[in-house]
Design a protein around this motif. Structure first.
Motif, mmCIF file in Angstrom:
data_model
loop_
_atom_site.group_PDB
_atom_site.id
_atom_site.type_symbol
_atom_site.label_atom_id
_atom_site.label_comp_id
_atom_site.label_asym_id
_atom_site.label_seq_id
_atom_site.Cartn_x
_atom_site.Cartn_y
_atom_site.Cartn_z
ATOM 1 N N VAL A 294 10.679 120.292 137.796
ATOM 2 C CA VAL A 294 9.867 119.106 137.500
ATOM 3 C C VAL A 294 9.944 118.768 136.013
ATOM 4 O O VAL A 294 10.101 117.595 135.639
ATOM 5 N N LEU A 295 9.847 119.767 135.158
ATOM 6 C CA LEU A 295 9.921 119.517 133.716
ATOM 7 C C LEU A 295 11.290 118.967 133.314
ATOM 8 O O LEU A 295 11.380 118.062 132.476
ATOM 9 N N ALA A 296 12.342 119.505 133.926
ATOM 10 C CA ALA A 296 13.679 118.983 133.643
ATOM 11 C C ALA A 296 13.808 117.541 134.118
ATOM 12 O O ALA A 296 14.395 116.692 133.426
ATOM 13 N N LEU A 297 13.232 117.252 135.281
ATOM 14 C CA LEU A 297 13.271 115.885 135.814
ATOM 15 C C LEU A 297 12.514 114.926 134.910
ATOM 16 O O LEU A 297 12.975 113.799 134.655
ATOM 17 N N TYR A 298 11.353 115.356 134.424
ATOM 18 C CA TYR A 298 10.581 114.529 133.492
ATOM 19 C C TYR A 298 11.414 114.199 132.261
ATOM 20 O O TYR A 298 11.456 113.049 131.819
ATOM 21 N N ALA A 299 12.035 115.209 131.694
ATOM 22 C CA ALA A 299 12.814 114.995 130.473
ATOM 23 C C ALA A 299 13.956 114.014 130.718
ATOM 24 O O ALA A 299 14.193 113.100 129.912
ATOM 25 N N VAL A 300 14.647 114.186 131.833
ATOM 26 C CA VAL A 300 15.787 113.305 132.133
ATOM 27 C C VAL A 300 15.321 111.882 132.376
ATOM 28 O O VAL A 300 15.873 110.918 131.819
ATOM 29 N N VAL A 301 14.297 111.720 133.209
ATOM 30 C CA VAL A 301 13.829 110.376 133.562
ATOM 31 C C VAL A 301 13.238 109.661 132.351
ATOM 32 O O VAL A 301 13.516 108.478 132.109
ATOM 33 N N ILE A 302 12.434 110.369 131.562
ATOM 34 C CA ILE A 302 11.770 109.734 130.426
ATOM 35 C C ILE A 302 12.770 109.351 129.339
ATOM 36 O O ILE A 302 12.667 108.283 128.725
ATOM 37 N N LEU A 303 13.750 110.213 129.115
ATOM 38 C CA LEU A 303 14.709 109.954 128.044
ATOM 39 C C LEU A 303 15.841 109.020 128.461
ATOM 40 O O LEU A 303 16.307 108.206 127.669
ATOM 41 N N ILE A 304 16.276 109.150 129.713
ATOM 42 C CA ILE A 304 17.433 108.374 130.161
ATOM 43 C C ILE A 304 17.029 107.181 131.024
ATOM 44 O O ILE A 304 17.738 106.183 131.085
ATOM 45 N N GLY A 305 15.862 107.275 131.665
ATOM 46 C CA GLY A 305 15.420 106.213 132.558
ATOM 47 C C GLY A 305 15.452 104.818 131.956
ATOM 48 O O GLY A 305 15.983 103.881 132.566
ATOM 49 N N PRO A 306 14.898 104.635 130.746
ATOM 50 C CA PRO A 306 14.934 103.291 130.143
ATOM 51 C C PRO A 306 16.342 102.766 129.900
ATOM 52 O O PRO A 306 16.534 101.556 129.821
ATOM 53 N N LEU A 307 17.329 103.676 129.785
ATOM 54 C CA LEU A 307 18.710 103.234 129.593
ATOM 55 C C LEU A 307 19.343 102.834 130.925
ATOM 56 O O LEU A 307 20.157 101.903 130.989
ATOM 57 N N VAL A 308 18.956 103.530 131.995
ATOM 58 C CA VAL A 308 19.500 103.234 133.317
ATOM 59 C C VAL A 308 18.887 101.962 133.889
ATOM 60 O O VAL A 308 19.565 101.155 134.538
ATOM 61 N N ILE A 309 17.572 101.805 133.650
ATOM 62 C CA ILE A 309 16.861 100.611 134.128
ATOM 63 C C ILE A 309 16.400 99.838 132.897
ATOM 64 O O ILE A 309 15.265 99.988 132.436
ATOM 65 N N PRO A 310 17.259 99.046 132.319
ATOM 66 C CA PRO A 310 16.890 98.325 131.093
ATOM 67 C C PRO A 310 15.885 97.214 131.374
ATOM 68 O O PRO A 310 15.758 96.722 132.489
ATOM 69 N N GLY A 311 15.173 96.843 130.350
ATOM 70 C CA GLY A 311 14.192 95.776 130.471
ATOM 71 C C GLY A 311 13.103 95.951 129.439
ATOM 72 O O GLY A 311 12.933 97.026 128.858
ATOM 73 N N ASP A 312 12.360 94.901 129.207
ATOM 74 C CA ASP A 312 11.271 94.923 128.232
ATOM 75 C C ASP A 312 9.962 95.222 128.954
ATOM 76 O O ASP A 312 9.509 94.413 129.776
ATOM 77 N N PRO A 313 9.333 96.375 128.693
ATOM 78 C CA PRO A 313 8.077 96.705 129.379
ATOM 79 C C PRO A 313 6.910 95.809 128.971
ATOM 80 O O PRO A 313 5.863 95.843 129.614
ATOM 81 N N LEU A 314 7.109 95.010 127.919
ATOM 82 C CA LEU A 314 6.045 94.104 127.462
ATOM 83 C C LEU A 314 6.243 92.677 127.965
ATOM 84 O O LEU A 314 5.366 91.833 127.780
ATOM 85 N N ALA A 315 7.389 92.430 128.581
ATOM 86 C CA ALA A 315 7.675 91.067 129.050
ATOM 87 C C ALA A 315 6.783 90.715 130.234
ATOM 88 O O ALA A 315 6.654 91.482 131.190
ATOM 89 N N GLN A 316 6.160 89.535 130.174
ATOM 90 C CA GLN A 316 5.301 89.050 131.250
ATOM 91 C C GLN A 316 6.155 88.208 132.201
ATOM 92 O O GLN A 316 6.462 87.057 131.925
ATOM 93 N N THR A 317 6.529 88.843 133.310
ATOM 94 C CA THR A 317 7.446 88.187 134.240
ATOM 95 C C THR A 317 6.741 87.296 135.249
ATOM 96 O O THR A 317 7.384 86.531 135.952
ATOM 97 N N SER A 318 5.439 87.408 135.363
ATOM 98 C CA SER A 318 4.670 86.563 136.279
ATOM 99 C C SER A 318 3.256 86.436 135.743
ATOM 100 O O SER A 318 2.850 87.166 134.836
#
Length: 283
Positions: free
Chosen positions: A27-51
């Motif tokens: 689980v800790l390894a998964l957290y590290a991978v997802v948190i560090l690499i996730g934003p690169l795999v799923i790009p986008g602006d978390p502050l953008a108001q899409t609706s």
């Protein structure tokens, strides 16, 4: 050269006997991978108001829906884990270094140094952890750096007391007495002789502290004393989603569950390290 593969096989056997420990490390390894690499795999602006409305999970284009401002919840979760991970790791590392140094000096020198350091640690321990962190952030202000400093100060006494007690035990050992008899300096004895023998216990303490640091960081963000409200952060996301607990519970439950799972995994990993460094369990 032979010890490495033997240790590897022993570790695999130990983890096979302890499925919860194996799951915790995974689980800790998964957290590290997802948190560090996730934003690169799923790009986008978390502050953008899409609706302009609150969308539920599995809405078109929004796997986990959006918040009340129309910001994609999945992107906010991916980016929101970074502050928690960085602040927790940084504060734990600093507390480990500072607390260990203070505790070793107090335990090795004794007398006045021991009394001064331990009384200072007792003063910090006299207050609840959350209160110490809140007071420090209130004085220093919000932000990741100040959060790290506040959590570090609240955790230093635990490492100092542990290092001091372990040093008291080690300084009476023959290898320390031999080094001192040969004229080795105190700094060298502490750094090269005693410190390596404290590493196991300190690693166990650090892993458990990582869970506490994550909880404190989340609590500060929840109370509005952490990062800027516009910055994605799991603790603040729990607070912001409370208003919609019944209409869209995922806004609260998902970030809250992520924080809880991370803390629990750290504790199980700490228990596994404690078992690994306990020579009696290897017999």
């Amino acid at each position: 050269m032979i010890a490495i593969p033997v240790a590897g096989r022993w570790s695999r056997r130990r983890l096979a006997r302890r499925p919860l420990a194996a799951a915790a490390w995974a689980v800790l390894a998964l957290y590290a991978v997802v948190i560090l690499i996730g934003p690169l795999v799923i790009p986008g602006d978390p502050l953008a108001q899409t609706s302009g409305q609150l969308l539920p999970a599995f809405s078109p284009g929004h796997l986990l829906g959006t918040d009340d401002l129309g910001r994609d919840q999945l992107l906010r979760l991916l980016h929101g884990g970074q502050p928690l991970l960085l602040v927790s790791i940084a504060s734990t590392a600093l507390a480990t270094v500072i607390g260990t140094a203070l505790g070793m000096v107090a335990g090795f020198l004794g007398r006045g140094a021991d009394t001064a350091v331990m009384r200072a640690m007792d003063i910090v321990l006299a207050f609840p952890l959350v209160l110490v962190a809140i007071l420090m952030v209130a004085v220093l202000g919000g932000g990741a750096v100040n959060m790290t400093i506040a959590i570090t100060i609240s955790q230093v006494p635990y490492f100092a007391r542990l290092a001091r007690n372990l040093t008291l035990r080690e300084r009476t050992q023959d290898y320390v007495r031999s080094a001192r008899a040969l004229g080795v300096s105190r700094a060298t004895v502490l750094g090269r002789e005693i410190l390596p023998n404290l590493t196991g216990s300190l690693l166990v303490q650090a892993t458990s502290t990582l869970a506490v640091a994550a909880g404190l960081a989340s609590a500060l963000s929840y109370l509005g004393l952490g990062l800027n409200a516009s910055t994605p952060d799991w603790g603040y996301m729990v607070k912001a989603g409370q208003e919609f607990m019944f209409s869209n519970p995922g806004l609260v439950l998902v970030p809250g569950l992520l924080i809880t799972v991370f803390a629990v995994a750290c504790n199980f990993a700490g228990d596994d390290l404690s078992d690994a460094f306990d020579t009696r369990s290897h017999r």
